[in-house]
Each structure stands twice: as C-alpha cells, then as structure tokens.
Design an enzyme around this catalytic site. Sequence first.
Site, short mmCIF file in Angstrom:
data_model
loop_
_atom_site.label_atom_id
_atom_site.label_comp_id
_atom_site.label_asym_id
_atom_site.label_seq_id
_atom_site.Cartn_x
_atom_site.Cartn_y
_atom_site.Cartn_z
N CYS A 89 0.81 -1.22 0.00
CA CYS A 89 0.00 0.00 0.00
C CYS A 89 0.84 1.28 0.00
O CYS A 89 0.43 2.29 -0.55
CB CYS A 89 -1.00 0.00 1.15
N HIS A 165 -1.83 1.79 7.25
CA HIS A 165 -2.27 1.96 5.86
C HIS A 165 -1.79 3.30 5.32
O HIS A 165 -1.77 4.30 6.03
CB HIS A 165 -3.80 1.87 5.83
#
Length: 311
Positions: A89, A165
């Site tokens: 990510c 994230h």
Amino acid sequence: MSGGWNTIESDAGVFTYLIEKLGVKDVQFEELTTLEISELQQLGSIYGVIFLFKYPTGEAATKVPKDGTYDHDAAGNLFFAAQTIQNACGTQAIISLLLNRERDVDIGKDLKEFKEFAGEFPPELRGETLSNSDLIRETHNSFARSSPFIDETQRTATEDDDVYHFIAYTSINNKLYELDGLQPAPISHGACTPQDFPNKIIPVLQRRIARYPETEIRFNLMACVKDLRIRARDIGDEEELDRQEDRRAQWLWENSLRRHNFVGFVGELLKGVVKAKLEQGDGAYDKWVEEAKGRTKKRKDELRKQGVVEE
C-alpha cells in the site's frame, strides 16, 4: 504472482530513492512534523502528500465516506487502483500520486509505460497489474528492512495486529482527491488548484486525525515535492545545497544498512567478548555477568517505579 511484497518504512529517504530507482526525476519526499500550512508552503512545489495511519480493522464498511464524497466517474479519468495486497500500500499510494501528476513530474519511461498499459483497466485490474509488476515489486522490496526472523511474504495480519495503511492526497483537475485503494472510488474533497493544495489539505488531515482518540499519535505524513536541491541551485543558496546533499548521502547510508541484518555479526562479536573475558581469568567473566544482572535489575526497578510493568 511470482513473489511477495515486504514491508517498507514510511521514511523520506526510502520513498525518495525508491521513486528515483523507478526512474522518477527531480522529486523527493519530506517528512512533515506539524500540520502547519507554512511548513508545507516553504517546501516550494508540492505534488501531494502520503499519509500513514493505523487502520481501524474492526470498522464496518459504509456506502458513503466519513469525509468527502465518492467520485465514481473520476475512477475512469484518473489513475485509481484497488489495493489487492497488504504490504504494497505504501508504494501503491506513491505511484498513484505520481501517475496523476504526470503533467508536472517526469515519471520516467517505466512508469509511463506502466500507466499506458494499465490506465484503461478498471480499478480492480489496475491493482492486480500493479501487484504483479516485477519491476515495481522488486524495487519496493529492495528497500525493505532485512530481518532473519519474519518472512513477510508469508505473513498475514490478524485481528490482534496493529495494521497501518498509506493513502495519497493530491490535486487532480483542480480537485482535491483522496486516493485510497481500499475504498471503492477516489474521494473528492472539493475544489483545489495545485497552488491551493497547502491550504486545502490541512483541514482534511485534521478532520481525519480527529476521528481517533487523543492518545493516538501513530501518524506519519510525507510531502511529495520538487527536489529541494534544484531550488537551492536556482537561488544560489550554497549552504542549503550542501545541507541537502549531506541528507542524500545520509539517506543512501541508511538505505544500505536496511538491506543487511546484523544478527550474525552481533553473535560473533558476543562470542569474541565472552572469549576475551574468559581469557582474562581471575573471575572476570563471572564479574561481568553479575554486573550485567545488576544493571538489568536496576532498570526493572526504575520501570516499576514509573508504573511500567515488563512481561
């Protein structure tokens, strides 16, 4: 897929040399320590920011975002890829930001070809294409911290893990977009020219952070900016140019260290120290061990006084 994706650190030197290795020119990352507009403005040309936060794994999906609005039509007009693998990510957020600022940034031959190949795909297939890119994956993995204890290619997150994230924010077609591969579409936060970006992004980030308890401090923010050495050269600021060159050298050194684990070295060093103590005789080894035990006990006692209990 021919290989896994390892975890990389949210670090300005890692991000800068990662994109340089991918062929991007005259771009670097800067870590932001405050949410002050002036801190962003003083960096000159800003292409966007990468935001790292603890992902709320137990949070239920919603049809509308908590801030901004889904722009499903934009998914076909800009580069937006669904996230298909956990550890990618960070790099995915960086690439999504850069591919959407191609008018302002020289993204290089390889990323240009990747965008031309995957650009017409739907978001899910774009994400799969990115995850399966040997070039991007191998470049990403070359900046992972070496560890002899964890096989990141086999590791999957559990409910007990802290999962982090990365998402990107940038101005595209004079709108402020949030590019999050875990969302169904880009999220629009309203009108925003590239020049207005420092003013518009700070309130968005403040609202994002406000969703968390006040005790949560595990956030990281990186600005994607024009190489600061260029501005220093343009204005003839030799002192600043030297400072930036020194930082580049430090980043190179740190990145080289990340590629090595030192367990073997530490083991050999410890064996050498033990051997030397044993050769000294007169109980030197036993005295050394007892002193170490004493320091450990003292440390534990101090921690207990501070209310910290070690398991």
